[in-house]
Design an enzyme around this catalytic site. Structure first.
Site, mmCIF file in Angstrom:
data_model
loop_
_atom_site.group_PDB
_atom_site.id
_atom_site.type_symbol
_atom_site.label_atom_id
_atom_site.label_comp_id
_atom_site.label_asym_id
_atom_site.label_seq_id
_atom_site.Cartn_x
_atom_site.Cartn_y
_atom_site.Cartn_z
ATOM 1 N N ASP A 50 -24.259 16.647 -30.478
ATOM 2 C CA ASP A 50 -25.167 17.653 -29.905
ATOM 3 C C ASP A 50 -26.045 18.255 -31.006
ATOM 4 O O ASP A 50 -27.220 18.538 -30.791
ATOM 5 C CB ASP A 50 -24.368 18.796 -29.250
ATOM 6 C CG ASP A 50 -23.821 18.394 -27.892
ATOM 7 O OD1 ASP A 50 -24.406 17.496 -27.264
ATOM 8 O OD2 ASP A 50 -22.799 18.970 -27.463
ATOM 9 N N LYS A 80 -15.004 20.544 -24.605
ATOM 10 C CA LYS A 80 -15.478 20.228 -25.952
ATOM 11 C C LYS A 80 -14.628 20.839 -27.062
ATOM 12 O O LYS A 80 -14.581 20.328 -28.172
ATOM 13 C CB LYS A 80 -16.933 20.662 -26.113
ATOM 14 C CG LYS A 80 -17.903 19.783 -25.336
ATOM 15 C CD LYS A 80 -19.337 20.136 -25.637
ATOM 16 C CE LYS A 80 -20.267 19.303 -24.780
ATOM 17 N NZ LYS A 80 -21.671 19.543 -25.037
ATOM 18 N N HIS A 133 0.853 -1.199 0.000
ATOM 19 C CA HIS A 133 0.000 0.000 0.000
ATOM 20 C C HIS A 133 0.882 1.240 0.000
ATOM 21 O O HIS A 133 1.843 1.300 0.752
ATOM 22 C CB HIS A 133 -0.879 0.065 1.260
ATOM 23 C CG HIS A 133 -1.933 -0.998 1.309
ATOM 24 N ND1 HIS A 133 -1.688 -2.283 1.704
ATOM 25 C CD2 HIS A 133 -3.263 -0.945 1.002
ATOM 26 C CE1 HIS A 133 -2.814 -2.989 1.640
ATOM 27 N NE2 HIS A 133 -3.787 -2.198 1.217
ATOM 28 N N LYS A 164 -1.090 -8.018 -4.228
ATOM 29 C CA LYS A 164 -2.045 -6.891 -4.125
ATOM 30 C C LYS A 164 -1.251 -5.588 -4.072
ATOM 31 O O LYS A 164 -0.365 -5.436 -3.223
ATOM 32 C CB LYS A 164 -2.898 -7.054 -2.863
ATOM 33 C CG LYS A 164 -3.916 -5.946 -2.661
ATOM 34 C CD LYS A 164 -4.755 -6.229 -1.422
ATOM 35 C CE LYS A 164 -5.570 -5.039 -0.992
ATOM 36 N NZ LYS A 164 -6.114 -5.190 0.357
HETATM 37 N N1 LIG Z 1 -29.902 19.022 -23.339
HETATM 38 C C1 LIG Z 1 -28.642 18.746 -23.468
HETATM 39 O O1 LIG Z 1 -28.241 17.685 -24.007
HETATM 40 C C2 LIG Z 1 -27.633 19.722 -22.987
HETATM 41 C C3 LIG Z 1 -26.269 19.472 -23.125
HETATM 42 C C4 LIG Z 1 -25.375 20.404 -22.615
HETATM 43 C C5 LIG Z 1 -25.857 21.548 -22.022
HETATM 44 N N2 LIG Z 1 -27.195 21.753 -21.911
HETATM 45 C C6 LIG Z 1 -27.743 22.983 -21.285
HETATM 46 O O2 LIG Z 1 -27.199 24.097 -21.939
HETATM 47 C C7 LIG Z 1 -26.771 25.053 -20.973
HETATM 48 C C8 LIG Z 1 -25.612 25.852 -21.511
HETATM 49 O O3 LIG Z 1 -24.489 25.008 -21.667
HETATM 50 P P1 LIG Z 1 -23.195 25.511 -22.432
HETATM 51 O O4 LIG Z 1 -22.323 24.340 -22.573
HETATM 52 O O5 LIG Z 1 -23.589 26.246 -23.659
HETATM 53 O O6 LIG Z 1 -22.590 26.517 -21.360
HETATM 54 P P2 LIG Z 1 -21.663 27.790 -21.651
HETATM 55 O O7 LIG Z 1 -20.794 27.556 -22.799
HETATM 56 O O8 LIG Z 1 -21.074 28.119 -20.332
HETATM 57 O O9 LIG Z 1 -22.689 28.961 -22.028
HETATM 58 C C9 LIG Z 1 -23.621 29.457 -21.104
HETATM 59 C C10 LIG Z 1 -24.556 30.429 -21.798
HETATM 60 O O10 LIG Z 1 -25.537 30.829 -20.834
HETATM 61 C C11 LIG Z 1 -25.489 32.257 -20.689
HETATM 62 N N3 LIG Z 1 -25.831 32.600 -19.314
HETATM 63 C C12 LIG Z 1 -25.461 31.938 -18.198
HETATM 64 N N4 LIG Z 1 -25.986 32.542 -17.113
HETATM 65 C C13 LIG Z 1 -26.694 33.597 -17.550
HETATM 66 C C14 LIG Z 1 -27.477 34.601 -16.914
HETATM 67 N N5 LIG Z 1 -27.629 34.613 -15.590
HETATM 68 N N6 LIG Z 1 -28.066 35.528 -17.679
HETATM 69 C C15 LIG Z 1 -27.928 35.518 -19.010
HETATM 70 N N7 LIG Z 1 -27.212 34.590 -19.691
HETATM 71 C C16 LIG Z 1 -26.606 33.646 -18.957
HETATM 72 C C17 LIG Z 1 -24.074 32.636 -21.032
HETATM 73 O O11 LIG Z 1 -24.024 34.002 -21.356
HETATM 74 P P3 LIG Z 1 -22.623 34.790 -21.311
HETATM 75 O O12 LIG Z 1 -21.942 34.496 -22.598
HETATM 76 O O13 LIG Z 1 -23.028 36.184 -21.138
HETATM 77 O O14 LIG Z 1 -21.872 34.252 -20.117
HETATM 78 C C18 LIG Z 1 -23.835 31.709 -22.248
HETATM 79 O O15 LIG Z 1 -24.481 32.201 -23.390
HETATM 80 C C19 LIG Z 1 -26.428 24.186 -19.762
HETATM 81 O O16 LIG Z 1 -26.545 24.915 -18.576
HETATM 82 C C20 LIG Z 1 -27.404 23.045 -19.827
HETATM 83 O O17 LIG Z 1 -28.560 23.363 -19.076
HETATM 84 C C21 LIG Z 1 -28.079 20.874 -22.393
#
Ligand SMILES: NC(=O)c1ccc[n+]([C@@H]2O[C@H](COP(=O)([O-])OP(=O)(O)OC[C@H]3O[C@@H](n4cnc5c(N)ncnc54)[C@H](OP(=O)(O)O)[C@@H]3O)[C@@H](O)[C@H]2O)c1
Length: 478
Positions: free
Chosen positions: A321, A285, A114, A140
């Site tokens: 996606d 990503k 260990h 082990k």
């Molecule tokens: N269904 C699915 O398969 C799937 C997969 C992945 C993600 N999602 C959803 O997609 C969302 C976004 O993911 P992402 O990967 O695109 O994240 P991201 O790259 O961090 O982008 C977040 C986005 O949300 C905006 N935002 C966050 N908080 C905000 C607020 N309080 N007011 C206004 N705008 C706000 C950000 O604006 P700014 O540019 O101004 O910061 C940006 O446009 C996730 O939270 C999740 O719920 C869904």
């Protein structure tokens, strides 16, 4: 095999736990150093499953300060009483270990090393070689994982032992070692350890026997293909449930685990030869692209990869996606020539935006940070602006929420107010929310009240996972 350690402090309690553990474990590990009123005879007489008897000093991670000579006596007594296995520390020294091996009779001797501080591949291999020379029944090697990559050290060692025909138990301790506790058996470990139930862990990172058997099907196959989710954080993802469930239903020798990664480059180096494919999530990503050997057309165009497959030694990136989101939207409304308002300009927005443009939609991107909207808008050659533009834009056919607004815990928030929503939507408009936790967001509830058609992020998630599953296995998830 799965071994459940019994670390009770009294014999009566140990007997109770042993009986309970025997329902699910293949082997019971009796930690004698934990038991204050040790009754070894009764414990062995009442065993239902094979036992590993071990007793450790405090320096070896044990709980009491039993002297070395007393520890050796207990091991000898366990052999006398016919225990199936005894486990002794390598630090006991070659001579004493050889003597125990010489009197073992039918008992199998496990010799353990260990390291509670870290995992050093050279040191691990050296210890393996030294223990091998003592010719125990089982070797082990367990060390503390300071990073996810340390798990790969153990999996490689297991491959070596398998080639050499040696019985080896090898995995990492600690939260970051969880992956090797799950995967070690698939790589040929003699056994792995699990707790009796949640809350009865004898070491951090240890999973309960129900999860190892039910979710990961630990005892069902070896030498299967390993897949996983690479991201940070990863706990929130439902991927391990969806993919493992489908592998089980389709009787595939495959497993899917979460890889909580800090350094992506080093992860790819450590695991590229050990796993068949992986999903990629926040925040990797885009970063993953420069670390793999190629990307398909869609992922290349978008500049984001959410799936990587090892194709004959080459890591190839894909993006599911786009299809995931577009399939869901188009199951409700054709996108061609429709005015689509997308709020958000992050990773998900990027994928959806490319998909909408690809299908001939007329896209408008509005985002809190205007510079991000501008950058994506210019790339996609579409209208863009800040959230203030919500007051001015003409009516739209489709609204997409590609922000995290409305996600738990802030479930009462919406990316645009009720009045704005009412003003912007055309009759029969579609509102699609990419947020999937909760499935029915406030935005979707309000849209329904206004008579809109709706589509949710959970369906998008399942659709993209289905596309991913097809890349993993050639089969459909749904
Ligand atoms: N269904 C699915 O398969 C799937 C997969 C992945 C993600 N999602 C959803 O997609 C969302 C976004 O993911 P992402 O990967 O695109 O994240 P991201 O790259 O961090 O982008 C977040 C986005 O949300 C905006 N935002 C966050 N908080 C905000 C607020 N309080 N007011 C206004 N705008 C706000 C950000 O604006 P700014 O540019 O101004 O910061 C940006 O446009 C996730 O939270 C999740 O719920 C869904």
């Amino acid at each position: 095999m799965i071994a459940v350690p019994i670390a009770a402090s009294m014999t009566k309690e140990a007997l109770k736990d042993m009986k309970e553990a025997s329902k699910s474990a293949d082997v019971i590990e009796l930690r004698l150093d934990c038991i204050k009123d040790l009754g070894l005879e009764i414990l062995l007489a009442k065993r239902i499953k094979p036992v590993i008897v071990t007793t450790r000093s405090k320096a070896e991670g044990g709980r009491s300060n039993i002297s070395e000579s007393r520890r050796i006596k207990l091991i000898e007594k366990a052999i006398d009483l016919g225990a199936e296995f005894v486990d002794v520390e390598f630090s006991l020294g070659s001579e004493k270990i050889k003597r125990i091996i010489s009197i073992r009779g039918k008992t199998k001797v496990i010799v353990s090393y260990h390291n509670f501080k870290g995992t050093d591949e050279k040191e691990i291999i050296a210890k393996y070689e030294k223990i091998k020379r003592l010719k125990p029944n089982v070797i082990k090697i367990v060390s503390f994982a300071n990073s996810i990559d340390d798990n790969a050290v153990m999996l490689r060692l297991l491959k070596t032992a398998k080639k050499e025909g040696k019985d080896l138990i090898a995995f990492c301790m600690g939260e970051k070692g969880e992956v090797s506790r799950i995967l070690c058996n698939f790589f040929g470990s003699f056994l792995t350890f699990a707790s009796l139930c949640k809350g009865k862990e004898s070491a951090p990172g240890q999973l309960d026997v129900k999860t190892l058997k039910g979710l990961y099907r630990i005892n069902e196959f070896r030498n299967g293909e390993v897949f996983g989710l690479v991201g940070n954080p990863v706990k929130q993802s439902k991927g391990i449930l969806i993919h493992n469930d489908a592998f089980k239903k389709l009787e595939m020798n495959k497993v899917y685990v979460n890889f909580l990664v800090e350094d992506l480059s080093s992860f790819v180096k450590s695991f590229r030869k050990l796993i068949k494919g992986f999903s990629v999530t926040i925040p990797f990503k885009r970063e993953i692209i420069k670390l793999i050997d190629g990307v398909d057309l869609t992922a290349g165009k978008i500049g984001a990869v959410n799936t990587v497959i090892n194709e004959n030694g080459k890591l190839i990136g894909y993006n599911t996606d786009v299809k995931g989101a577009i399939n869901v939207i188009e199951s409700k409304m054709k996108i061609k020539n429709k005015r689509v308002l997308m709020i958000g300009a992050g990773g998900v927005a990027r994928a959806i935006g490319y998909g909408v443009k690809g299908k001939g939609g007329r896209l408008i991107i509005l985002n809190r940070t205007v510079s991000r909207a501008k950058s994506l808008g210019n790339e996609l050659k579409c209208e863009y602006g800040g959230l203030d533009k919500l007051n001015k834009i003409d009516k739209v056919d489709i609204i997409v929420n590609a922000t995290s607004i409305g996600m738990v815990p802030k479930v009462n928030e919406m990316p645009l107010g009720k009045d704005k929503l009412r003003r912007i939507i055309k009759k029969g408009a579609l509102v699609f929310d990419s947020v999937y936790n909760p499935r029915k967001t406030k935005l979707l509830k309000e849209a329904e009240k206004l008579g809109c058609n709706t589509a949710d992020g959970y369906d998008m998630f399942i659709n993209q996972a289905d596309e991913q599953f097809k890349l993993f296995t050639g089969r459909r998830l749904i």
